[in-house]
Every structure is written in structure tokens, then in C-alpha cells.
Design a protein around this motif. Sequence first.
Motif, PDB file in Angstrom:
ATOM      1  N   ARG A 289       0.828  -1.212   0.000  1.00 12.65           N
ATOM      2  CA  ARG A 289       0.000   0.000   0.000  1.00 12.65           C
ATOM      3  C   ARG A 289       0.865   1.266   0.000  1.00 12.65           C
ATOM      4  NH1 ARG A 289      -2.599  -1.246   4.074  1.00 12.65           N
ATOM      5  NH2 ARG A 289      -1.785   0.172   5.678  1.00 12.65           N
ATOM      6  N   LYS A 290       1.902   1.275   0.860  1.00 16.77           N
ATOM      7  CA  LYS A 290       2.762   2.453   0.971  1.00 16.77           C
ATOM      8  C   LYS A 290       3.535   2.708  -0.325  1.00 16.77           C
ATOM      9  CE  LYS A 290       2.222   3.690   5.374  1.00 16.77           C
ATOM     10  NZ  LYS A 290       1.807   5.060   5.796  1.00 16.77           N
ATOM     11  N   VAL A 291       4.088   1.645  -0.914  1.00 17.46           N
ATOM     12  CA  VAL A 291       4.867   1.790  -2.142  1.00 17.46           C
ATOM     13  C   VAL A 291       3.965   2.181  -3.306  1.00 17.46           C
ATOM     14  CG1 VAL A 291       6.272   0.538  -3.843  1.00 17.46           C
ATOM     15  CG2 VAL A 291       6.712   0.253  -1.398  1.00 17.46           C
ATOM     16  N   LYS A 292       2.775   1.630  -3.357  1.00 14.54           N
ATOM     17  CA  LYS A 292       1.821   1.991  -4.422  1.00 14.54           C
ATOM     18  C   LYS A 292       1.432   3.460  -4.295  1.00 14.54           C
ATOM     19  CE  LYS A 292      -1.332   1.311  -7.666  1.00 14.54           C
ATOM     20  NZ  LYS A 292      -2.006   2.619  -7.668  1.00 14.54           N
ATOM     21  N   ASP A 293       1.143   3.905  -3.075  1.00 15.14           N
ATOM     22  CA  ASP A 293       0.712   5.292  -2.873  1.00 15.14           C
ATOM     23  C   ASP A 293       1.816   6.289  -3.228  1.00 15.14           C
ATOM     24  OD1 ASP A 293      -1.717   4.367  -2.032  1.00 15.14           O
ATOM     25  OD2 ASP A 293      -1.344   4.643   0.110  1.00 15.14           O
ATOM     26  N   ARG A 294       3.063   5.971  -2.879  1.00 16.47           N
ATOM     27  CA  ARG A 294       4.147   6.934  -3.087  1.00 16.47           C
ATOM     28  C   ARG A 294       4.765   6.871  -4.475  1.00 16.47           C
ATOM     29  NH1 ARG A 294       9.195   8.378   0.993  1.00 16.47           N
ATOM     30  NH2 ARG A 294      10.298   9.737  -0.466  1.00 16.47           N
ATOM     31  N   PHE A 295       4.940   5.637  -5.008  1.00 17.44           N
ATOM     32  CA  PHE A 295       5.662   5.483  -6.275  1.00 17.44           C
ATOM     33  C   PHE A 295       4.803   4.950  -7.416  1.00 17.44           C
ATOM     34  CE2 PHE A 295       8.800   4.894  -2.825  1.00 17.44           C
ATOM     35  CZ  PHE A 295       9.672   5.935  -3.130  1.00 17.44           C
ATOM     36  N   ASN A 296       3.545   4.613  -7.121  1.00 14.63           N
ATOM     37  CA  ASN A 296       2.652   4.004  -8.111  1.00 14.63           C
ATOM     38  C   ASN A 296       3.259   2.727  -8.693  1.00 14.63           C
ATOM     39  OD1 ASN A 296       0.188   3.895  -9.475  1.00 14.63           O
ATOM     40  ND2 ASN A 296       1.040   4.869 -11.292  1.00 14.63           N
ATOM     41  N   ILE A 297       3.940   1.971  -7.828  1.00 18.47           N
ATOM     42  CA  ILE A 297       4.520   0.688  -8.197  1.00 18.47           C
ATOM     43  C   ILE A 297       3.865  -0.400  -7.356  1.00 18.47           C
ATOM     44  CG2 ILE A 297       6.614  -0.732  -8.114  1.00 18.47           C
ATOM     45  CD1 ILE A 297       8.223   1.791  -8.711  1.00 18.47           C
ATOM     46  N   ILE A 298       3.439  -1.459  -8.010  1.00 18.96           N
ATOM     47  CA  ILE A 298       2.804  -2.569  -7.292  1.00 18.96           C
ATOM     48  C   ILE A 298       3.847  -3.654  -7.042  1.00 18.96           C
ATOM     49  CG2 ILE A 298       1.030  -4.361  -7.379  1.00 18.96           C
ATOM     50  CD1 ILE A 298      -0.599  -2.511  -9.191  1.00 18.96           C
ATOM     51  N   LEU A 299       4.158  -3.889  -5.775  1.00 13.63           N
ATOM     52  CA  LEU A 299       5.127  -4.922  -5.417  1.00 13.63           C
ATOM     53  C   LEU A 299       4.487  -6.304  -5.538  1.00 13.63           C
ATOM     54  CD1 LEU A 299       6.851  -3.389  -2.250  1.00 13.63           C
ATOM     55  CD2 LEU A 299       7.689  -3.400  -4.611  1.00 13.63           C
ATOM     56  N   LYS A 300       5.252  -7.225  -6.123  1.00 15.38           N
ATOM     57  CA  LYS A 300       4.776  -8.595  -6.278  1.00 15.38           C
ATOM     58  C   LYS A 300       5.568  -9.519  -5.367  1.00 15.38           C
ATOM     59  CE  LYS A 300       3.436  -7.912 -11.106  1.00 15.38           C
ATOM     60  NZ  LYS A 300       3.613  -8.370 -12.515  1.00 15.38           N
ATOM     61  N   PRO A 301       4.898 -10.441  -4.677  1.00 16.65           N
ATOM     62  CA  PRO A 301       5.616 -11.340  -3.761  1.00 16.65           C
ATOM     63  C   PRO A 301       6.639 -12.202  -4.490  1.00 16.65           C
ATOM     64  CG  PRO A 301       3.250 -11.410  -3.352  1.00 16.65           C
ATOM     65  CD  PRO A 301       3.445 -10.658  -4.634  1.00 16.65           C
ATOM     66  N   GLU A 302       7.784 -12.376  -3.872  1.00 20.64           N
ATOM     67  CA  GLU A 302       8.781 -13.326  -4.360  1.00 20.64           C
ATOM     68  C   GLU A 302       8.589 -14.664  -3.670  1.00 20.64           C
ATOM     69  OE1 GLU A 302      13.624 -13.745  -4.175  1.00 20.64           O
ATOM     70  OE2 GLU A 302      12.773 -11.903  -4.998  1.00 20.64           O
ATOM     71  N   ILE A 303       8.105 -14.632  -2.440  1.00 20.11           N
ATOM     72  CA  ILE A 303       7.889 -15.869  -1.688  1.00 20.11           C
ATOM     73  C   ILE A 303       6.578 -16.517  -2.110  1.00 20.11           C
ATOM     74  CG2 ILE A 303       9.230 -15.101   0.307  1.00 20.11           C
ATOM     75  CD1 ILE A 303       6.601 -14.445   1.719  1.00 20.11           C
TER      76      ILE A 303
END
Length: 307
Positions: A289-303
Motif C-alpha cells: 500500500r505504501k509503495v503503491k501510494d508513493r511510487f505508483n509501483i505494485i510490489l509482487k511477492p517473491e515468496i
Amino acid sequence: MNWHRCFKGKIKSGEPLKRHTTFKIGGKARFFVEPEDTDDLKLLLSLRNKIPLYVIGKGSNILASDKGTSGIVLRLSAPAFKKLSCCGKYLEAGSGVLLTKALLFAGGHGLSGMEFLAGIPGTLGGALAMNAGISEKIPNPKSQIPNRKTKTRSIGDLVEDVIVMDYNGNIKALPKKDIKFSYRESGLAKYIILSARLKLARGNKTKIQERIKKYINYRKGTQDLTGPSAGCVFRNPEGDSAGRLMDLCGLKGRRVEDACISSKHANFILNLGDGKAGDVLKLMDLARRKVKDRFNIILKPEIKIWH
């Protein structure tokens, strides 16, 4: 499940998964099965009767549910799945072999190319399934300013072919061209990996050992190894680092119960003692949520998340 008398391997009911994951998290598995050989594995597949099957190696990239699983957890830990041999410039290794043991074996035979995998706490099968590797910063010789660009080296780069079993018990050899290796992906999920042949290069044994030590020290210097974890939780977005983005969002040290985002490497979540899968998932949701709000990047799980 009606187990046949001919099954030679180990079968445990209600085995706690936290004993088998580096996160030290996870409820009980309905069945935890370790076949003795490929015949045993074929028998298991013929008897499972559509019960879900989960494959585990060292458990170094798995977040298992606190409720456990109603399926079968399969581990290829018997000697039949841990064979090692060298033939010319090729290393042939079973999927149950620890990466560390495989690269030391190769180095001892003067074969180079696997050194960048040093320090990854997994099995060969797990490394192939997720195309494990390392992202290294590219030096910027024209400036003192650090270069944010990275290059990725992965085990898929070394693969000549992989021996697999499909879920009907059929064994086949897959040449590299038929395997879709990409960043932290392999396309091998529809198979059970049995072994692989890696193409390496002749090298000086002493220099190989020096490179292994260099990569181990690099991981020790950059990763947080002070507590149980599953390594990097998120994949790196193209051209950037998930840890860097999380750090800029002020997430280091954030905690939910006994799960905590590392103060050393923001892409590591540590189990401080009695961490639960639910606690880790809350931290992952916060980071996304934090990364999406600030950088408009959606993090994808590696695990891998076992629900």
C-alpha cells in the motif's frame, strides 16, 4: 488416504510446517511425505486422489498458513534425489541437493559458474522452480554517484536440461529451450523436478573458492540473517529495488506482533520468536500500500504463500 503397503518412504500425519520452513512459521500438514525413489513418487501420485500437493525443499521461500494445509506436502530428501556427478563441463545434480553442497562439489571438480548462488539456503529443485539468482549493481566508472541499475544472474542461465515428473507419474527430459526461465520464474510449477544438468566452465579451484567466499560475504553484509526469514519477500521492480522503495517509505522496523520488517534490509521480514503468517501478511499488505501510494509501483511477492 489409503496408503499402499509398497510405499517405502516416510509418511507423517499432522507434521508442523514451521519445522520445515526457514521462516519457522506454519501450521500442520495433513500429510508430510518423503518418497524413497521415483517409484515411490509415482505410487504417491497414483494414490493421492486429487488431494492438493505442495512441494517443499529447504522451505526457504515459503510462507505457510497458520492453519496448515489439508493437502500433501512432498519433500524429495532421500538419497535417490541427492545424487551428484560431473561429466566434462556438466554438473548433474538431484533436486534434493542443497545448493551449497552442489556448488562446493562443482568447485572441487574445477567447475566454475555457480559461485553467485553461494549463500542461498535452498535446494537445487527450489532454486530451479523460482529461477533463483542475484541482482548486482552495475558500477558507474564515469561518476562517483552510485548507479541504481542492476544486472541479474540466475540459475536458469546455467541449465542444459531438467528431468521432471508430471503429475501423472510420467518422467521426461526438458531441454532449456522448452523451459520459460524469466525473473524469479521458470514455468516448472506443473512438474515435480527430479534433477538437472548444468553447463559450467573449467576454472581454477582456488579462485572458485575465493568467489564463493566473496558472494557469501556479500550476502552477509547486505542481508539480515539475525532471525528466521524467507529472504526477500518481494520481487524487485524492473530497474529498481523493492528494499530501496520500502526503505524510502519509512518501513524499516515496522512490526506486527512478532513479525518485523528488518532495520537492515527492508525487503526482509523477520520472525522475532512467535511470528504468525497472518502477521507477515499484514506487513506485506502495508508495504504494498505504501509503495503503491508513493511510487505508483505494485510490489509482487517473491515468496510462495501457502493458504
